[in-house]
Design a protein around this motif. Structure first.
Motif, PDB file in Angstrom:
ATOM      1  N   ALA A  97      40.455  41.462  47.910  1.00  0.00           N
ATOM      2  CA  ALA A  97      39.216  40.886  47.380  1.00  0.00           C
ATOM      3  C   ALA A  97      38.093  41.921  47.441  1.00  0.00           C
ATOM      4  CB  ALA A  97      38.827  39.633  48.167  1.00  0.00           C
ATOM      5  N   ALA A  98      37.965  42.583  48.579  1.00  0.00           N
ATOM      6  CA  ALA A  98      36.923  43.606  48.727  1.00  0.00           C
ATOM      7  C   ALA A  98      37.122  44.729  47.722  1.00  0.00           C
ATOM      8  CB  ALA A  98      36.919  44.154  50.153  1.00  0.00           C
ATOM      9  N   ARG A  99      38.373  45.106  47.471  1.00  0.00           N
ATOM     10  CA  ARG A  99      38.651  46.172  46.501  1.00  0.00           C
ATOM     11  C   ARG A  99      38.160  45.778  45.111  1.00  0.00           C
ATOM     12  NH1 ARG A  99      42.257  48.315  42.924  1.00  0.00           N
ATOM     13  NH2 ARG A  99      43.668  46.535  42.803  1.00  0.00           N
ATOM     14  N   TYR A 100      38.419  44.540  44.708  1.00  0.00           N
ATOM     15  CA  TYR A 100      37.963  44.104  43.389  1.00  0.00           C
ATOM     16  C   TYR A 100      36.439  43.966  43.333  1.00  0.00           C
ATOM     17  CZ  TYR A 100      42.549  43.654  41.355  1.00  0.00           C
ATOM     18  OH  TYR A 100      43.787  43.947  40.836  1.00  0.00           O
TER      19      TYR A 100
ATOM     20  N   ALA B  95      44.698  31.606  36.317  1.00  0.00           N
ATOM     21  CA  ALA B  95      43.378  32.241  36.260  1.00  0.00           C
ATOM     22  C   ALA B  95      43.425  33.616  36.907  1.00  0.00           C
ATOM     23  CB  ALA B  95      42.339  31.366  36.956  1.00  0.00           C
ATOM     24  N   ALA B  96      44.110  33.734  38.039  1.00  0.00           N
ATOM     25  CA  ALA B  96      44.222  35.025  38.713  1.00  0.00           C
ATOM     26  C   ALA B  96      44.954  36.034  37.826  1.00  0.00           C
ATOM     27  CB  ALA B  96      44.952  34.866  40.052  1.00  0.00           C
ATOM     28  N   ARG B  97      46.003  35.616  37.130  1.00  0.00           N
ATOM     29  CA  ARG B  97      46.708  36.524  36.211  1.00  0.00           C
ATOM     30  C   ARG B  97      45.790  36.976  35.083  1.00  0.00           C
ATOM     31  NH1 ARG B  97      50.929  33.169  37.687  1.00  0.00           N
ATOM     32  NH2 ARG B  97      50.568  31.687  36.005  1.00  0.00           N
ATOM     33  N   PHE B  98      45.031  36.040  34.532  1.00  0.00           N
ATOM     34  CA  PHE B  98      44.090  36.370  33.458  1.00  0.00           C
ATOM     35  C   PHE B  98      43.025  37.358  33.962  1.00  0.00           C
ATOM     36  CE2 PHE B  98      39.985  35.577  31.462  1.00  0.00           C
ATOM     37  CZ  PHE B  98      40.287  35.843  30.131  1.00  0.00           C
ATOM     38  N   PHE B  99      42.444  37.064  35.120  1.00  0.00           N
ATOM     39  CA  PHE B  99      41.417  37.951  35.672  1.00  0.00           C
ATOM     40  C   PHE B  99      41.994  39.327  36.011  1.00  0.00           C
ATOM     41  CE2 PHE B  99      39.090  33.974  37.307  1.00  0.00           C
ATOM     42  CZ  PHE B  99      38.344  33.881  36.142  1.00  0.00           C
ATOM     43  N   ARG B 100      43.243  39.360  36.488  1.00  0.00           N
ATOM     44  CA  ARG B 100      43.865  40.647  36.824  1.00  0.00           C
ATOM     45  C   ARG B 100      44.057  41.506  35.566  1.00  0.00           C
ATOM     46  NH1 ARG B 100      45.933  41.716  41.662  1.00  0.00           N
ATOM     47  NH2 ARG B 100      46.243  39.523  42.134  1.00  0.00           N
ATOM     48  N   ARG B 101      44.505  40.872  34.475  1.00  0.00           N
ATOM     49  CA  ARG B 101      44.664  41.623  33.219  1.00  0.00           C
ATOM     50  C   ARG B 101      43.319  42.172  32.744  1.00  0.00           C
ATOM     51  NH1 ARG B 101      48.224  37.356  31.858  1.00  0.00           N
ATOM     52  NH2 ARG B 101      46.616  36.391  30.567  1.00  0.00           N
ATOM     53  N   ALA B 102      42.289  41.349  32.774  1.00  0.00           N
ATOM     54  CA  ALA B 102      40.958  41.802  32.354  1.00  0.00           C
ATOM     55  C   ALA B 102      40.413  42.852  33.323  1.00  0.00           C
ATOM     56  CB  ALA B 102      40.007  40.608  32.252  1.00  0.00           C
ATOM     57  N   SER B 103      40.689  42.674  34.607  1.00  0.00           N
ATOM     58  CA  SER B 103      40.245  43.645  35.618  1.00  0.00           C
ATOM     59  C   SER B 103      40.873  45.007  35.379  1.00  0.00           C
ATOM     60  CB  SER B 103      40.601  43.164  37.023  1.00  0.00           C
ATOM     61  OG  SER B 103      39.871  42.014  37.347  1.00  0.00           O
TER      62      SER B 103
ATOM     63  N   ARG C  40      41.582  46.247  32.729  1.00  0.00           N
ATOM     64  CA  ARG C  40      40.910  46.845  31.564  1.00  0.00           C
ATOM     65  C   ARG C  40      39.454  47.209  31.878  1.00  0.00           C
ATOM     66  NH1 ARG C  40      44.215  42.740  29.047  1.00  0.00           N
ATOM     67  NH2 ARG C  40      45.756  43.741  27.710  1.00  0.00           N
ATOM     68  N   GLY C  41      39.052  47.020  33.139  1.00  0.00           N
ATOM     69  CA  GLY C  41      37.719  47.440  33.553  1.00  0.00           C
ATOM     70  C   GLY C  41      36.620  46.419  33.368  1.00  0.00           C
ATOM     71  N   HIS C  42      36.959  45.167  33.184  1.00  0.00           N
ATOM     72  CA  HIS C  42      35.956  44.117  32.976  1.00  0.00           C
ATOM     73  C   HIS C  42      35.325  43.727  34.312  1.00  0.00           C
ATOM     74  CE1 HIS C  42      34.188  40.305  31.743  1.00  0.00           C
ATOM     75  NE2 HIS C  42      34.319  40.727  30.501  1.00  0.00           N
TER      76      HIS C  42
END
Length: 122
Positions: A44-47, A6-14, A16-18
């Protein structure tokens, strides 16, 4: 549940600016510490900041708490109030309560305004 995947998926989407993926990755980094996702409060704060920059009310509220308590960022009551205000303006009840608390109690550099605080929760 595979939190590392899930973290890898969220990082890829992140990347891309999601905004939602940025917020969810921030939440994983904030709350994890096992399951292949190391706990990293500063990351975490950065995201959360990336998500908040896109207007995400939940990220604003989380950052309000983070700045109030110094979680992943230096404690800064003025920044906490600013982020709570941004979320409260988007009708986030938890942010309205956080801002109310800050306006009705004494926090360094945050002017006390009991009437404004009362309006938030009325």
């Amino acid at each position: 549940q595979d939190l590392a995947e899930a973290a890898r998926f969220f990082r890829r989407a992140s990347d891309r600016g999601h905004a939602m993926a940025q917020r969810l990755l921030g939440a994983l980094l904030l709350q994890s510490g096992g399951d292949g996702v190391p706990r990293d409060l500063a990351e975490a704060a950065r995201y959360f900041c990336l998500s908040a920059d896109q207007g995400d009310a939940t990220a604003h509220c989380v950052l309000g708490d983070a700045y109030l308590e110094g979680i992943g960022v230096p404690a800064d009551p003025c920044e906490a109030a600013r982020f709570f205000r941004l979320a409260a303006d988007q009708q986030m009840p938890s942010a309205q309560l956080g801002l109310d608390r800050m306006l009705c109690e004494e926090y360094a550099d945050v002017p006390t305004d009991n009437r404004a605080g009362a309006r938030l929760v009325a």
